[in-house]
Design a protein around this motif. Structure first.
Motif, PDB file in Angstrom:
ATOM      1  N   ALA A  33     -13.105  49.589  20.034  1.00 12.19           N
ATOM      2  CA  ALA A  33     -13.389  49.753  18.017  1.00 12.19           C
ATOM      3  C   ALA A  33     -15.001  48.523  17.459  1.00 12.19           C
ATOM      4  O   ALA A  33     -15.060  49.366  16.606  1.00 12.19           O
ATOM      5  CB  ALA A  33     -12.439  48.103  18.358  1.00 12.19           C
ATOM      6  N   SER A  34     -15.519  48.119  18.368  1.00 13.14           N
ATOM      7  CA  SER A  34     -16.868  47.915  17.973  1.00 13.14           C
ATOM      8  C   SER A  34     -17.555  48.846  17.892  1.00 13.14           C
ATOM      9  O   SER A  34     -18.024  49.352  16.275  1.00 13.14           O
ATOM     10  CB  SER A  34     -17.211  47.006  19.125  1.00 13.14           C
ATOM     11  N   LEU A  35     -17.682  50.166  18.883  1.00 13.11           N
ATOM     12  CA  LEU A  35     -18.136  50.994  18.385  1.00 13.11           C
ATOM     13  C   LEU A  35     -18.202  52.430  17.289  1.00 13.11           C
ATOM     14  O   LEU A  35     -18.796  52.791  16.345  1.00 13.11           O
ATOM     15  CB  LEU A  35     -18.304  51.989  19.750  1.00 13.11           C
ATOM     16  N   MET A  36     -17.013  52.377  17.062  1.00  8.57           N
ATOM     17  CA  MET A  36     -16.208  52.635  15.749  1.00  8.57           C
ATOM     18  C   MET A  36     -16.302  52.937  14.469  1.00  8.57           C
ATOM     19  O   MET A  36     -16.926  52.593  13.935  1.00  8.57           O
ATOM     20  CB  MET A  36     -14.471  53.161  15.671  1.00  8.57           C
ATOM     21  N   MET A  50     -14.738  60.322  15.408  1.00  7.69           N
ATOM     22  CA  MET A  50     -13.330  60.000  16.627  1.00  7.69           C
ATOM     23  C   MET A  50     -14.418  60.813  17.406  1.00  7.69           C
ATOM     24  O   MET A  50     -13.698  60.340  18.719  1.00  7.69           O
ATOM     25  CB  MET A  50     -12.444  62.153  15.668  1.00  7.69           C
ATOM     26  N   LEU A  51     -15.173  61.703  17.404  1.00 11.31           N
ATOM     27  CA  LEU A  51     -16.375  61.885  18.927  1.00 11.31           C
ATOM     28  C   LEU A  51     -16.574  60.293  19.469  1.00 11.31           C
ATOM     29  O   LEU A  51     -16.729  59.916  20.679  1.00 11.31           O
ATOM     30  CB  LEU A  51     -17.364  62.564  18.723  1.00 11.31           C
ATOM     31  N   ALA A  52     -17.261  59.386  19.071  1.00 12.36           N
ATOM     32  CA  ALA A  52     -17.768  57.978  19.215  1.00 12.36           C
ATOM     33  C   ALA A  52     -16.845  57.220  19.703  1.00 12.36           C
ATOM     34  O   ALA A  52     -16.072  57.246  21.152  1.00 12.36           O
ATOM     35  CB  ALA A  52     -18.209  57.580  18.237  1.00 12.36           C
ATOM     36  N   GLY A  53     -15.103  57.287  19.195  1.00  9.87           N
ATOM     37  CA  GLY A  53     -13.699  57.048  19.768  1.00  9.87           C
ATOM     38  C   GLY A  53     -13.717  57.640  21.144  1.00  9.87           C
ATOM     39  O   GLY A  53     -13.518  56.739  22.397  1.00  9.87           O
ATOM     40  N   VAL A  54     -12.950  59.148  20.828  1.00  6.99           N
ATOM     41  CA  VAL A  54     -13.140  59.874  22.199  1.00  6.99           C
ATOM     42  C   VAL A  54     -14.070  59.302  23.658  1.00  6.99           C
ATOM     43  O   VAL A  54     -13.733  58.974  24.910  1.00  6.99           O
ATOM     44  CB  VAL A  54     -12.401  61.068  22.173  1.00  6.99           C
ATOM     45  N   ALA A  55     -15.150  58.853  22.909  1.00 10.58           N
ATOM     46  CA  ALA A  55     -16.096  59.120  24.039  1.00 10.58           C
ATOM     47  C   ALA A  55     -16.323  57.903  24.974  1.00 10.58           C
ATOM     48  O   ALA A  55     -16.569  56.908  25.997  1.00 10.58           O
ATOM     49  CB  ALA A  55     -17.672  59.384  23.648  1.00 10.58           C
ATOM     50  N   ALA A  56     -16.316  56.633  24.018  1.00 16.34           N
ATOM     51  CA  ALA A  56     -15.983  55.461  24.623  1.00 16.34           C
ATOM     52  C   ALA A  56     -14.936  55.063  25.830  1.00 16.34           C
ATOM     53  O   ALA A  56     -15.357  54.493  26.553  1.00 16.34           O
ATOM     54  CB  ALA A  56     -15.989  54.235  23.147  1.00 16.34           C
ATOM     55  N   LEU A  57     -13.890  55.759  24.848  1.00 15.64           N
ATOM     56  CA  LEU A  57     -13.377  55.577  26.275  1.00 15.64           C
ATOM     57  C   LEU A  57     -12.884  56.124  27.402  1.00 15.64           C
ATOM     58  O   LEU A  57     -12.328  55.594  28.075  1.00 15.64           O
ATOM     59  CB  LEU A  57     -11.259  56.393  25.491  1.00 15.64           C
ATOM     60  N   VAL A  58     -13.863  57.115  27.116  1.00 17.36           N
ATOM     61  CA  VAL A  58     -13.879  58.114  28.910  1.00 17.36           C
ATOM     62  C   VAL A  58     -14.954  57.411  29.096  1.00 17.36           C
ATOM     63  O   VAL A  58     -14.970  57.103  30.689  1.00 17.36           O
ATOM     64  CB  VAL A  58     -13.939  59.307  28.519  1.00 17.36           C
ATOM     65  N   ALA A  59     -16.151  57.281  28.861  1.00 15.49           N
ATOM     66  CA  ALA A  59     -16.869  56.435  29.789  1.00 15.49           C
ATOM     67  C   ALA A  59     -16.320  55.095  29.760  1.00 15.49           C
ATOM     68  O   ALA A  59     -16.971  54.940  30.869  1.00 15.49           O
ATOM     69  CB  ALA A  59     -18.221  56.498  28.351  1.00 15.49           C
ATOM     70  N   GLY A  60     -15.927  54.072  28.840  1.00 15.65           N
ATOM     71  CA  GLY A  60     -15.637  53.087  29.517  1.00 15.65           C
ATOM     72  C   GLY A  60     -14.639  52.781  30.539  1.00 15.65           C
ATOM     73  O   GLY A  60     -15.255  52.232  31.278  1.00 15.65           O
ATOM     74  N   ALA A  61     -13.321  54.121  30.351  1.00 17.77           N
ATOM     75  CA  ALA A  61     -12.610  54.192  31.292  1.00 17.77           C
ATOM     76  C   ALA A  61     -13.400  53.943  33.713  1.00 17.77           C
ATOM     77  O   ALA A  61     -12.854  53.938  34.005  1.00 17.77           O
ATOM     78  CB  ALA A  61     -11.434  54.476  31.699  1.00 17.77           C
ATOM     79  N   THR A 156      -6.108  50.471  32.391  1.00 15.59           N
ATOM     80  CA  THR A 156      -5.863  48.743  31.226  1.00 15.59           C
ATOM     81  C   THR A 156      -6.637  49.628  29.914  1.00 15.59           C
ATOM     82  O   THR A 156      -6.348  48.994  28.202  1.00 15.59           O
ATOM     83  CB  THR A 156      -5.962  47.767  31.666  1.00 15.59           C
ATOM     84  N   PHE A 157      -8.092  49.726  30.516  1.00 20.38           N
ATOM     85  CA  PHE A 157      -8.983  49.811  28.981  1.00 20.38           C
ATOM     86  C   PHE A 157      -8.745  51.009  28.591  1.00 20.38           C
ATOM     87  O   PHE A 157      -8.957  50.870  27.432  1.00 20.38           O
ATOM     88  CB  PHE A 157     -10.557  50.539  30.133  1.00 20.38           C
ATOM     89  N   SER A 158      -7.958  52.199  29.451  1.00 23.98           N
ATOM     90  CA  SER A 158      -7.811  53.326  28.731  1.00 23.98           C
ATOM     91  C   SER A 158      -6.739  53.031  26.983  1.00 23.98           C
ATOM     92  O   SER A 158      -7.136  53.511  26.388  1.00 23.98           O
ATOM     93  CB  SER A 158      -7.182  54.471  28.768  1.00 23.98           C
ATOM     94  N   VAL A 159      -6.062  52.465  27.946  1.00 24.25           N
ATOM     95  CA  VAL A 159      -4.952  51.505  26.851  1.00 24.25           C
ATOM     96  C   VAL A 159      -5.111  50.747  26.224  1.00 24.25           C
ATOM     97  O   VAL A 159      -5.132  50.464  24.866  1.00 24.25           O
ATOM     98  CB  VAL A 159      -3.566  51.219  27.670  1.00 24.25           C
ATOM     99  N   GLY A 160      -6.309  50.236  26.387  1.00 29.25           N
ATOM    100  CA  GLY A 160      -7.360  49.153  25.243  1.00 29.25           C
ATOM    101  C   GLY A 160      -7.567  49.901  24.083  1.00 29.25           C
ATOM    102  O   GLY A 160      -7.272  50.248  23.495  1.00 29.25           O
ATOM    103  N   ALA A 161      -7.891  51.128  24.660  1.00 27.82           N
ATOM    104  CA  ALA A 161      -9.797  52.168  24.103  1.00 27.82           C
ATOM    105  C   ALA A 161      -8.634  52.670  22.914  1.00 27.82           C
ATOM    106  O   ALA A 161      -8.663  53.237  22.292  1.00 27.82           O
ATOM    107  CB  ALA A 161     -10.580  52.800  25.162  1.00 27.82           C
ATOM    108  N   ALA A 168      -7.533  54.214  13.679  1.00 24.62           N
ATOM    109  CA  ALA A 168      -8.440  55.052  13.538  1.00 24.62           C
ATOM    110  C   ALA A 168      -7.966  56.407  12.364  1.00 24.62           C
ATOM    111  O   ALA A 168      -8.313  57.417  11.756  1.00 24.62           O
ATOM    112  CB  ALA A 168      -9.362  55.503  13.902  1.00 24.62           C
ATOM    113  N   VAL A 169      -7.262  57.170  13.614  1.00 31.33           N
ATOM    114  CA  VAL A 169      -7.075  58.806  13.578  1.00 31.33           C
ATOM    115  C   VAL A 169      -5.747  58.866  12.512  1.00 31.33           C
ATOM    116  O   VAL A 169      -5.770  59.345  11.472  1.00 31.33           O
ATOM    117  CB  VAL A 169      -6.297  59.038  14.854  1.00 31.33           C
ATOM    118  N   ALA A 170      -4.886  57.649  12.183  1.00 30.26           N
ATOM    119  CA  ALA A 170      -3.882  57.438  10.874  1.00 30.26           C
ATOM    120  C   ALA A 170      -4.844  56.504   9.886  1.00 30.26           C
ATOM    121  O   ALA A 170      -3.903  56.381   8.431  1.00 30.26           O
ATOM    122  CB  ALA A 170      -2.880  56.544  11.536  1.00 30.26           C
TER     123      ALA A 170
END
Length: 232
Positions: A33-36, A50-61, A156-161, A168-170
């Motif tokens: 959320a902070s990154l987005m 969207m790229l930033a959000g997906v990258a944050a999810l994958v890298a963070g997990a 759990t990180f992926s679920v949270g992210a 943001a998508v909606a």
């Protein structure tokens, strides 16, 4: 009459997986959320957001999984080394180990005679288990499980992210900052309250603590994004 065994359920049995789950989901929400919010505040387009959000999810997990695996593996290695040393001492210095265990029970309130009897009986049953539990503080319920911790943290990180990402998508781009911030704070407060309730800790304090740090992280990131977006 048949005797029924009384089984008590203590919250301390949940500490291992609860810690990893709460930490993973909390980090997923806050960091993504902070990154987005920061990227949106910098006036990025939807594709970049969207790229930033997906990258944050994958890298963070992956980061959470790797961090938990390394950390808990180190703990498991330490426990294994302590158990190996204890096993050797039991084989070579059995009487000294008995006196050591009895001394532990005396320090907990037993009389010397009773402590000696208890130590002898427990060692006759399973000497290593007795010393692991009462001397080293290692129990099967709290044993380090690196793979479980890593998978729990990544999941759990992926679920949270996914929560701020889907929000943001909606959401129209110009409303991403307030919408993602508000929804993420609601989720963080709910997560803090749920974790506190599961562990029978003060709910309001836990929820406020999580909400405060989440708001601070998103606020600072939004300020940085807005500053860089203006400069660039």
């Amino acid at each position: 009459m048949p005797r029924h065994r009384h089984r008590e359920h203590h919250r301390t049995e949940r500490i291992g997986w609860l810690r990893a789950a709460v930490l993973g989901a909390n980090d997923g929400i806050v960091s993504t959320a902070s990154l987005m919010v920061g990227v949106a505040a910098a006036n990025a387009d939807r594709a970049g957001l969207m790229l930033a959000g997906v990258a944050a999810l994958v890298a963070g997990a992956m980061s959470m999984a790797a961090g938990e695996y390394v950390s808990v593996s180190s703990q498991a290695d330490t426990e294994a080394a302590d158990l190996a040393r204890e096993r050797t001492e039991l084989a070579t210095q059995s009487e000294a180990e008995h006196r050591e265990l009895a001394a532990i029970y005396v320090s907990r309130g037993l009389t010397p005679d009773l402590a000696t009897q208890v130590a002898r009986q427990l060692m006759a049953h399973d000497a290593l288990a007795a010393h692991a539990r009462d001397e080293l503080g290692i129990s099967p319920q709290a044993a380090a499980r690196p793979v479980q911790a890593a998978l729990t943290s990544a999941l759990t990180f992926s679920v949270g992210a996914a929560l701020p990402l889907l929000t943001a998508v909606a959401t129209p781009t110009h409303l991403v900052v307030p919408t993602v911030t508000a929804s993420s704070l609601v989720c963080l407060v709910a997560l803090g309250a749920l974790a506190a309730r599961a562990g029978r800790a003060p709910v309001l304090i836990a929820a406020a603590r999580v909400g405060f740090w989440g708001a601070l992280a998103m606020g600072l990131t939004a300020a940085v994004g807005r500053a860089f977006g203006t400069a660039l």
